[in-house]
Design a protein around this motif. Structure first.
Motif, PDB file in Angstrom:
ATOM      1  N   GLN A 199      23.886  32.295-127.231  1.00 28.97           N
ATOM      2  CA  GLN A 199      23.391  30.941-127.458  1.00 28.97           C
ATOM      3  C   GLN A 199      21.988  30.954-128.035  1.00 28.97           C
ATOM      4  O   GLN A 199      21.635  30.104-128.852  1.00 28.97           O
ATOM      5  N   ALA A 200      21.174  31.934-127.637  1.00 25.22           N
ATOM      6  CA  ALA A 200      19.832  32.033-128.191  1.00 25.22           C
ATOM      7  C   ALA A 200      19.886  32.302-129.693  1.00 25.22           C
ATOM      8  O   ALA A 200      19.155  31.689-130.478  1.00 25.22           O
ATOM      9  N   VAL A 201      20.761  33.229-130.093  1.00 22.72           N
ATOM     10  CA  VAL A 201      20.899  33.545-131.519  1.00 22.72           C
ATOM     11  C   VAL A 201      21.383  32.322-132.282  1.00 22.72           C
ATOM     12  O   VAL A 201      20.869  31.992-133.366  1.00 22.72           O
ATOM     13  N   HIS A 202      22.359  31.616-131.742  1.00 19.72           N
ATOM     14  CA  HIS A 202      22.871  30.420-132.411  1.00 19.72           C
ATOM     15  C   HIS A 202      21.802  29.336-132.499  1.00 19.72           C
ATOM     16  O   HIS A 202      21.736  28.586-133.483  1.00 19.72           O
ATOM     17  N   THR A 203      20.966  29.234-131.478  1.00 21.70           N
ATOM     18  CA  THR A 203      19.909  28.220-131.490  1.00 21.70           C
ATOM     19  C   THR A 203      18.918  28.470-132.617  1.00 21.70           C
ATOM     20  O   THR A 203      18.471  27.540-133.293  1.00 21.70           O
ATOM     21  N   LEU A 204      18.603  29.737-132.840  1.00 24.83           N
ATOM     22  CA  LEU A 204      17.652  30.080-133.899  1.00 24.83           C
ATOM     23  C   LEU A 204      18.296  30.154-135.274  1.00 24.83           C
ATOM     24  O   LEU A 204      17.587  30.236-136.284  1.00 24.83           O
ATOM     25  N   GLY A 205      19.621  30.170-135.332  1.00 23.75           N
ATOM     26  CA  GLY A 205      20.286  30.254-136.632  1.00 23.75           C
ATOM     27  C   GLY A 205      19.980  31.575-137.320  1.00 23.75           C
ATOM     28  O   GLY A 205      20.016  32.640-136.704  1.00 23.75           O
ATOM     29  N   GLY A 206      19.629  31.515-138.576  1.00 25.23           N
ATOM     30  CA  GLY A 206      19.312  32.721-139.325  1.00 25.23           C
ATOM     31  C   GLY A 206      18.139  33.478-138.742  1.00 25.23           C
ATOM     32  O   GLY A 206      18.099  34.716-138.771  1.00 25.23           O
ATOM     33  N   ASN A 207      17.181  32.745-138.176  1.00 22.51           N
ATOM     34  CA  ASN A 207      16.036  33.398-137.556  1.00 22.51           C
ATOM     35  C   ASN A 207      16.448  34.268-136.362  1.00 22.51           C
ATOM     36  O   ASN A 207      15.739  35.206-135.995  1.00 22.51           O
ATOM     37  N   GLY A 208      17.572  33.950-135.773  1.00 18.59           N
ATOM     38  CA  GLY A 208      18.056  34.724-134.641  1.00 18.59           C
ATOM     39  C   GLY A 208      18.480  36.128-135.007  1.00 18.59           C
ATOM     40  O   GLY A 208      18.670  36.970-134.121  1.00 18.59           O
ATOM     41  N   LEU A 209      18.633  36.381-136.291  1.00 18.84           N
ATOM     42  CA  LEU A 209      19.037  37.706-136.748  1.00 18.84           C
ATOM     43  C   LEU A 209      17.887  38.483-137.381  1.00 18.84           C
ATOM     44  O   LEU A 209      18.098  39.570-137.903  1.00 18.84           O
ATOM     45  N   THR A 210      16.694  37.928-137.321  1.00 14.15           N
ATOM     46  CA  THR A 210      15.544  38.607-137.909  1.00 14.15           C
ATOM     47  C   THR A 210      14.834  39.478-136.871  1.00 14.15           C
ATOM     48  O   THR A 210      14.910  39.231-135.660  1.00 14.15           O
ATOM     49  N   LYS A 211      14.115  40.484-137.358  1.00 15.95           N
ATOM     50  CA  LYS A 211      13.348  41.340-136.453  1.00 15.95           C
ATOM     51  C   LYS A 211      12.189  40.575-135.830  1.00 15.95           C
ATOM     52  O   LYS A 211      11.736  40.911-134.731  1.00 15.95           O
ATOM     53  N   GLU A 212      11.699  39.555-136.521  1.00 14.45           N
ATOM     54  CA  GLU A 212      10.552  38.799-136.030  1.00 14.45           C
ATOM     55  C   GLU A 212      10.798  38.238-134.634  1.00 14.45           C
ATOM     56  O   GLU A 212       9.901  38.253-133.779  1.00 14.45           O
TER      57      GLU A 212
END
Length: 396
Positions: free
Chosen positions: A345-358
């Motif tokens: 759910q955290a990854v989905h909440t951030l969208g594309g940002n959820g897959l970044t190293k940042e």
């Protein structure tokens, strides 16, 4: 902005000492955090600085007896340490193995010499011990373990032969607590026994297993080819193998739950922070129920899993091994499921940002699955509950 502590546990059920421990460990975790762990892992190193600081503050040996340099607490205290470090993004996986499993087994069943030799070092972090139970062909069935120990009739030494897989941290451990089997002289049946195998023992070889999982602690396959051990390498009573084995496995499950809860809390906190600040259509995305409700659900599931973990730890520390076995398995299953859902759910909440190293969440997609698989699969836990708790017949 709201000041609600959405991902911090309410601690009214904990003692003042436990609350103080939780606060202190959280402060240590914030000094290191996810960035530190990511740098160490990327460089192929180990979190030595964090391990040393945690040891210096007495956190690593908080569950071990005071007379051997520990804190005199129990698994309840140790699980708080691991959970809070995980919630800060820097969990120490070797805590599950070295002080929780090996330290507990030696403290409960080891000889006086074994306690004096190992417990002070495990408590102050200067020594570590790995734990070897899993085998290539045994899986979750400990009755199929083929690593065997036999006596040398001339010297009385033990000769240990077998293979182990997915053993964590063997490269940094001073020794490995190996689960083997010996022959019962009365029945001829094989029974489990535990042996302390030094890292440099002749015939004890290791091979690193390449993993997709990004972690500081590496996984190894072990080969034991007639490893000769002195009689005093046997931990405890040769006839009490199962009791000693499960004395280590229950803390392992409780600590795995703590590991999962910390990871889930870390992911959830990042998602909540993002949902408060990220604005689309003139309002923060956290104002929308499609975002808010799944995050709230994750928080509920994490809190429920913690309650079961606390129950398991209390039962274990009070000496109720049977009750702790049931609760520890339930806690491990609930915490692992809550962790996976929180990370997703955290990854989905951030969208594309959820897959970044940042933002440091993408690597948790793989890491969160570990608690579902190890040290025992959720399916075997459900088997345990269906058989032991509900009294249903076995399918195997």
């Amino acid at each position: 902005m709201s000041t609600a502590r959405s991902t911090t546990p309410r601690t009214v059920l904990e003692t003042e000492e436990h609350q103080a421990l939780r606060t202190a460990v959280a402060a240590l975790g914030r000094r290191y955090g996810r960035d530190y762990m990511a740098r160490v892992t990327a460089a192929g190193g180990h979190p030595d600085e964090l391990w040393a600081d945690a040891a210096k503050l007495g956190y690593l040996g908080v569950n071990l007896p005071e007379e051997y340099g520990g804190g005199g607490g129990g698994i309840a205290e140790l699980s708080i340490v691991l959970e809070e470090l995980g919630a800060a993004g820097c969990p120490l996986l070797m805590m599950v193995v070295s002080p929780a499993i090996c330290g507990t087994v030696i403290a409960r069943f080891g000889t006086e010499e074994q306690k004096r030799t190992w417990l002070p070092g495990l408590a102050d972090g200067s020594r570590t011990m790995a734990f070897g139970i899993t085998e290539p062909d045994a899986g979750s069935n400990s009755h199929r373990i083929t690593t065997t120990a036999r006596r040398d009739p001339d010297s009385g030494d033990w000769l240990l032969t077998g293979r182990k897989v997915f053993i964590s941290g063997v490269d940094i451990a001073d020794a490995t607590l190996i689960v083997g089997r010996t022959s019962d002289a009365r029945t001829g049946n094989l029974k489990p026994c535990l042996f302390i195998v030094p890292r440099d023992a002749p015939g004890f070889e290791r091979r690193r297993i390449d993993m997709e999982l990004q972690a500081a602690e590496k996984q190894f396959e072990l080969v034991l080819d007639d490893v000769r051990l002195p009689p005093e390498a046997l931990v405890g009573d040769e006839d009490a193998g199962l009791l000693q084995l499960f004395a280590g496995l229950n803390p392992e499950r409780i600590m795995t739950a703590a590991f999962a809860l910390g990871m889930g809390r870390y992911a959830l906190s990042r998602a909540v922070e993002y949902a408060k600040e990220r604005s689309v259509w003139k309002s923060p995305i956290g104002a929308h129920q499609a975002i808010a409700h799944p995050l709230a659900q994750s928080h509920v599931e994490i809190e429920l899993a913690r309650l079961m973990m606390q129950k398991a730890a209390r039962l274990y520390d009070e000496g109720d091994d049977v009750g702790a076995g049931e609760a520890a398995n339930m806690a491990k299953l609930a915490a692992a499921d809550a962790c996976v859902k929180a990370v997703d759910q955290a990854v989905h909440t951030l969208g594309g940002n959820g897959l970044t190293k940042e933002f440091g969440l993408a690597s948790l997609i793989v890491a969160s699955r570990v608690a579902r698989i190890a040290p025992v699969s959720r399916e075997m836990i459900l088997n345990y509950v269906s058989h032991q708790t509900l009294g249903l017949p076995k399918s195997y």
